[in-house]
Design a protein around this motif. Structure first.
Motif, PDB file in Angstrom:
ATOM      1  N   LEU A  46       0.832  -1.202   0.000  1.00 54.48           N
ATOM      2  CA  LEU A  46       0.000   0.000   0.000  1.00 54.48           C
ATOM      3  C   LEU A  46       0.866   1.251   0.000  1.00 54.48           C
ATOM      4  N   VAL A  47       1.968   1.219   0.732  1.00 50.01           N
ATOM      5  CA  VAL A  47       2.899   2.349   0.712  1.00 50.01           C
ATOM      6  C   VAL A  47       3.372   2.603  -0.715  1.00 50.01           C
ATOM      7  N   ALA A  48       3.568   1.518  -1.466  1.00 51.28           N
ATOM      8  CA  ALA A  48       4.049   1.658  -2.847  1.00 51.28           C
ATOM      9  C   ALA A  48       3.061   2.396  -3.732  1.00 51.28           C
ATOM     10  N   ASP A  49       1.806   2.518  -3.307  1.00 46.89           N
ATOM     11  CA  ASP A  49       0.857   3.305  -4.081  1.00 46.89           C
ATOM     12  C   ASP A  49       1.310   4.754  -4.205  1.00 46.89           C
ATOM     13  N   ALA A  50       2.103   5.222  -3.249  1.00 44.23           N
ATOM     14  CA  ALA A  50       2.584   6.605  -3.276  1.00 44.23           C
ATOM     15  C   ALA A  50       3.745   6.787  -4.246  1.00 44.23           C
ATOM     16  N   PHE A  51       4.249   5.696  -4.835  1.00 45.95           N
ATOM     17  CA  PHE A  51       5.331   5.832  -5.815  1.00 45.95           C
ATOM     18  C   PHE A  51       4.897   6.652  -7.021  1.00 45.95           C
ATOM     19  N   GLY A  52       3.601   6.616  -7.309  1.00 45.77           N
ATOM     20  CA  GLY A  52       3.116   7.349  -8.475  1.00 45.77           C
ATOM     21  C   GLY A  52       2.563   8.719  -8.154  1.00 45.77           C
ATOM     22  N   HIS A  53       2.753   9.195  -6.932  1.00 48.81           N
ATOM     23  CA  HIS A  53       2.243  10.514  -6.554  1.00 48.81           C
ATOM     24  C   HIS A  53       2.939  11.611  -7.358  1.00 48.81           C
ATOM     25  N   ALA A  54       2.211  12.683  -7.615  1.00 48.66           N
ATOM     26  CA  ALA A  54       2.765  13.776  -8.422  1.00 48.66           C
ATOM     27  C   ALA A  54       3.923  14.473  -7.735  1.00 48.66           C
ATOM     28  N   ASP A  55       3.968  14.444  -6.413  1.00 48.43           N
ATOM     29  CA  ASP A  55       5.017  15.123  -5.659  1.00 48.43           C
ATOM     30  C   ASP A  55       6.196  14.171  -5.456  1.00 48.43           C
ATOM     31  N   THR A  56       7.360  14.539  -5.977  1.00 44.32           N
ATOM     32  CA  THR A  56       8.517  13.649  -5.874  1.00 44.32           C
ATOM     33  C   THR A  56       9.004  13.536  -4.436  1.00 44.32           C
ATOM     34  N   GLY A  57       8.720  14.542  -3.606  1.00 50.00           N
ATOM     35  CA  GLY A  57       9.080  14.443  -2.202  1.00 50.00           C
ATOM     36  C   GLY A  57       8.317  13.330  -1.504  1.00 50.00           C
ATOM     37  N   ILE A  58       7.056  13.187  -1.847  1.00 53.58           N
ATOM     38  CA  ILE A  58       6.255  12.094  -1.285  1.00 53.58           C
ATOM     39  C   ILE A  58       6.744  10.762  -1.818  1.00 53.58           C
ATOM     40  N   LEU A  66       6.716  -4.978  -5.055  1.00 52.76           N
ATOM     41  CA  LEU A  66       7.213  -3.621  -4.784  1.00 52.76           C
ATOM     42  C   LEU A  66       8.147  -3.149  -5.901  1.00 52.76           C
ATOM     43  N   ALA A  67       8.981  -4.057  -6.400  1.00 49.96           N
ATOM     44  CA  ALA A  67       9.888  -3.693  -7.487  1.00 49.96           C
ATOM     45  C   ALA A  67       9.107  -3.294  -8.735  1.00 49.96           C
ATOM     46  N   GLY A  68       7.996  -4.005  -9.004  1.00 47.77           N
ATOM     47  CA  GLY A  68       7.161  -3.637 -10.147  1.00 47.77           C
ATOM     48  C   GLY A  68       6.520  -2.270  -9.977  1.00 47.77           C
ATOM     49  N   ALA A  69       6.108  -1.975  -8.745  1.00 49.69           N
ATOM     50  CA  ALA A  69       5.488  -0.672  -8.482  1.00 49.69           C
ATOM     51  C   ALA A  69       6.486   0.462  -8.627  1.00 49.69           C
ATOM     52  N   ALA A  70       7.769   0.181  -8.459  1.00 47.81           N
ATOM     53  CA  ALA A  70       8.791   1.227  -8.540  1.00 47.81           C
ATOM     54  C   ALA A  70       8.879   1.854  -9.920  1.00 47.81           C
ATOM     55  N   ALA A  71       8.300   1.200 -10.934  1.00 51.58           N
ATOM     56  CA  ALA A  71       8.309   1.787 -12.277  1.00 51.58           C
ATOM     57  C   ALA A  71       7.560   3.103 -12.327  1.00 51.58           C
ATOM     58  N   ALA A  72       6.665   3.339 -11.358  1.00 51.02           N
ATOM     59  CA  ALA A  72       5.893   4.581 -11.339  1.00 51.02           C
ATOM     60  C   ALA A  72       6.674   5.740 -10.748  1.00 51.02           C
TER      61      ALA A  72
END
Length: 897
Positions: A337-349, A372-378
């Protein structure tokens, strides 16, 4: 009372009513028995009918008589339902409450049950219950009936109670325990509860209700339940302000918090920011107390991390960090669920989320690690190296693919369907347009052209069909003396004026006056656009059903309002062959609509000249004339606006906007008067326009082939709208992007203003226009960027709004286009003498665009900002942007500027 005396009193009553002496009515009614009142009632009803038909010039006399009628009718009716219907009649509405005491006087001898019946019926009429609360309340009190709980009555009650003694009045009013719980069931919170000052104000409802709950006058648990239910139901922020403030003042105990976990999660996920923040705070408290399960935290986390509010997302990541430390074994469920924030518009987040995952990555198995590694593409390319160090090369597997810019498909013009083939089909179109069931310009044009055609060919059949379909139309009514009313004194009301003219329901002098003496337009383009549309309708009304108007030349062939040149030539040929001269307004609008960009335009010009008619010659000249009517647009120095601001108020951008109108003799000399303002003169127009721009769907259809001119005339309304934070004002940008004609400073300025609007839906429309212009090859990105820099620098466009619009545009896949615009804006913004507040957010969007599209460039003043000390967002993002622009290793196919 003897019969003669009673008859005299009835006559006196009717005279008093006709003379508007409402104060004399109660005394006269008391002299009448039930038989006398029954005798007077038909006369009173007849007078009401007569007064309804009076001309608006008699409104002052009409108002006085209607007040007297209201009192007299209430006293003459014996049935509660009839009396309530009479008192609540819209035409008898008492705006200044002058009849309240008079009504109570004439009803004072009625039975309590009868009064209660009237009170309940009036309470069900929202306008009466709200605006005449004292009348309804007094009837309730006199009758002893149940307190009404209708919305209108509550609105009136809250308005009546709100003053400096609110707490005392609420405490003393026996209605308070009944009506307060009903407030939470209302769709809209009463204004007095929303705008009643701060907690220290004596008119602050939440503070007063908290005090009553403490005193036991109100049940605290009922208030908490009501607040939670109202907040969970959602709605506009202004409607949720009252329950949110109240529950914050009341507080919640452990059981109230634990027992409503699902409700708090729902609010955190979907409610407006203030409500979501409160719910998140409650849930964080439950977690700290050990009452929030991992499953509940997971259910809450997904929706919150997808919210756009950075404060909420950061708070959620902090909450997750605490729970991951506190609860062993929670990482497998929470880290994805934390990885959902990988695609957030704010790079700080993104960075926060990545670090949080890194701290607990060792606690998960290989399956979760791969997820998690797959989510990192975002993640943004800025975090590419850190992600590869954490997850391995798989995290950046797609990074070597060539960049491809994604723009929307170029909009294809849609053909407008031909007019209805039968009268029955036409009636359906006319009803839809007249009754507002459609506001599409092409539907309006189709219905108008069909009306003209069928009136010319099947007049009698059409008249019969219109008479049946529009029997209840306002323009079908006649005055009591049988004469046609004059309902079009204030305008055409769209196609209705043409329908009414067909039916002989428009006075000839009205049509003549409107057609011949159309009001002159000065500098207000909005009024000018309206006058053009109205002029077409008045001309059609004057010619409907005659031999002079067999069909409309100006009926568009494309959805933008444009006409195919070859089609207009054939229409003029048909007019010539029938020996008919085109109607002046119809022809003028047709010329403004003919599509010069059409491949057949030059050939059509030759064939138009061969027609051998004045209209054909005008079309030929028009097709070969200069492409645009557009005035020159320039902005005065800011000092000029500041001087005007001191004298006249905060209208900076509009005061700076100056239009130097280009003179076009053909328009000024050959077009009808209501079009001549488009031909202009060699003067500068700086007059202020105060019209609400609204959404006038017909304006783009006046100039569909000349979007730069249309943009110019829309600019003043956009300027006012952006400075006053109005909503729904960028609708015209869609038409500009899809229309024909050259694109210049006016169109780019209009888009720039739209990108800075307060409301997200307006900015989204501007983004769509920007991308369509880019897709059509019409966008001058450096010009738009420079225009935006000027607007941001003067404070008209706020950087955070521009950043949001730019982020939205980039997220569609148009990173290179977005960067090209920002590249034109950043040099001036970075070099500004006074730091631009919020520029860091704009730099973040620019950096993200460059990282994704691989652009390279030198931006003046970027080095100076990047080399400053500190870790502010401005400095951090400036360094990030500089690094991205100077990246020496770009994948094949990536862009540069």
């Amino acid at each position: 009372m003897s019969g003669g005396n009673e008859e005299t009193t009835v006559r006196s009553l009717l005279v008093a009513v006709r003379e508007g002496r409402a104060e004399d009515v109660p005394g006269l009614l008391k002299e009448l028995g039930s038989a006398g009142r029954k005798t007077a009632l038909p006369e009173v009803k007849a007078l009401r009918t007569e007064v309804r038909g009076w001309d608006w010039e008699r409104w002052h006399e009409q108002t006085k008589v209607q007040r007297a009628l209201r009192v007299a009718g209430a006293g003459c009716h014996t049935g509660a339902a009839a009396a309530a219907a009479w008192i609540g009649g819209r035409d008898l509405f008492d705006w200044d409450r002058s009849t309240t005491d008079l009504l109570l006087d004439v009803l004072s001898d009625r039975e309590p049950a009868w009064l209660g019946d009237v009170a309940q019926r009036l309470a069900e009429r929202p306008a009466v219950a709200q605006d005449e609360y004292r009348l309804v309340h007094e009837l309730v009190a006199r009758s002893g009936c149940a307190v009404p709980t209708a919305d209108g009555y509550i609105l009136g009650w809250t308005a009546e109670m709100t003053d400096g003694t609110l707490l005392e009045r609420l405490r003393d009013d026996p209605q308070t325990p009944i009506l307060v719980p009903r407030i939470f069931d209302m769709i809209e919170t009463p204004d007095r509860l929303t705008w009643s000052g701060g907690p220290g104000s004596p008119t602050h409802w939440p503070t007063a209700l908290k005090a009553l709950a403490d005193e036991g006058v109100l049940d605290r648990a009922t208030l908490v339940t009501g607040c939670v239910a109202r907040l969970l139901r959602g709605g506009r922020p202004r409607d949720l302000r009252f329950p949110l403030t109240l529950i914050q003042l009341l507080g919640t105990d452990v059981e109230e918090r634990r027992g409503r976990t699902a409700e708090w999660i729902g609010m955190a996920a979907d409610a407006p920011s203030p409500v979501a923040a409160y719910a998140q705070e409650v849930l964080a408290g439950l977690a700290a107390e050990g009452w929030l399960s991992v499953q509940d935290l997971a259910e809450m986390t997904g929706p919150v991390l997808f919210r756009t509010e950075k404060k909420l997302v950061r708070a959620q990541l902090s909450l997750l960090a605490k729970e991951l430390r506190r609860v062993p074994g929670a990482a497998s469920e929470l880290l994805p669920l934390v990885a959902d924030a990988f695609g957030h518009a704010d790079t700080g987040i993104q960075e926060r989320a990545l670090k949080l995952v890194g701290r607990h990555l060792a606690e998960v198995d290989e399956r979760v690690r791969e997820e998690l590694a797959g989510a990192a593409a975002a993640l943004s390319p800025a975090h590419r190296q850190e992600a590869e160090e954490l997850f391995g090369a798989a995290a950046g597997a797609d990074d070597d693919l060539p960049y491809e810019e994604i723009l929307p498909p170029v909009p294809e013009p849609r053909r407008v369907a031909g007019p209805a083939e039968t009268v029955a089909e036409l009636i359906e179109d006319l009803v839809a347009v007249s009754k507002g069931r459609t506001d599409a310009p092409e539907e309006f044009e189709r219905a108008l052209d069909g009306l003209v055609r069928h009136a010319h060919r099947r007049r009698e059949e059409l008249i019969g069909a219109v008479e049946a379909a529009f029997a209840d139309a306002f323009w079908m009514e006649k005055d009591p003396d049988g004469r046609n009313r004059d309902p079009f004194h204030h305008g055409t009301y769209g196609v209705d004026v043409v329908l009414a003219a067909l039916m002989g329901r428009v006075r000839h002098e009205r049509i003549h006056h409107a057609s011949v003496h159309g009001r002159r337009v000065d500098s207000c383009a909005h009024l000018g656009m309206d006058r053009v549309v109205d002029a077409r309708l008045w001309e059609a009304a004057s010619l409907i059903g005659s031999e002079r108007l067999p069909f409309l030349l100006a009926a568009p062939t494309w959805h933008t309002g444009a006409i195919e040149p070859s089609v207009l030539v054939e229409r003029l040929r048909a007019y010539r062959d029938a020996g008919i001269e085109p109607a002046p307004v119809d022809l003028a609008q047709a010329l403004l609509r003919v599509r010069k960009a059409d491949p057949s335009a030059q050939d059509a010009a030759v064939r138009a000249a061969e027609l051998g008619t004045p209209a054909g010659a005008r079309l030929a000249d028009w097709l070969t004339a200069d492409a645009s009517l557009a005035p020159a647009v320039r902005l005065l120095p800011r000092s000029h606006a500041e001087d005007k601001t001191k004298r006249e108020g905060n209208w900076r951008l509009m005061d700076r906007l100056v239009l130097k109108i280009r003179e076009r003799r053909a328009v000024r000399e050959e077009f009808p008067p209501m079009f001549q303002w488009l031909g202009g003169a060699d003067v500068e127009v700086t007059h202020r326009c105060t019209h609400w721009i609204g959404e006038q769907q017909h304006w783009p259809g006046v100039l569909p082939d000349d979007r730069e001119t249309l943009a110019t005339w829309l600019l003043r309304g956009l300027a006012v709208a952006v400075e006053w934070d109005q909503r729904g004002v960028t609708w015209g940008l869609t038409a500009l992007a899809e229309s024909d004609g050259p694109v210049g400073p006016a169109t780019h300025l209009a888009v720039a203003i739209g990108l800075g609007c307060r409301h997200a839906e307006d900015r989204l429309t501007a983004v769509d226009a920007l991308l369509v212009l880019a897709a059509r090859g019409d966008l001058d990105a450096p010009r738009l960027g420079g225009t935006l820099a000027g607007l941001v620098g003067e404070g008209t466009v706020k950087p955070n709004r521009l950043a949001d619009a730019s982020r939205t545009a980039a997220a569609t896949g148009a990173y290179a286009t977005t960067w090209a615009v920002l590249a034109g804006a950043l040099p001036d913004l970075l070099a500004a003498e006074k730091p631009v507040r919020g520029l860091g957010e704009l730099l973040a969007v620019a950096a993200d665009c460059v990282e994704r599209c691989g652009a390279t460039a030198e931006i003046p003043a970027l080095d100076a900002v990047a080399e400053r000390g500190g870790s502010s967002q401005l400095v951090v993002q400036a360094r990030r942007l500089r690094k991205a622009l100077r990246n020496p290793s770009l994948p094949d196919g990536q862009a540069s500027t």
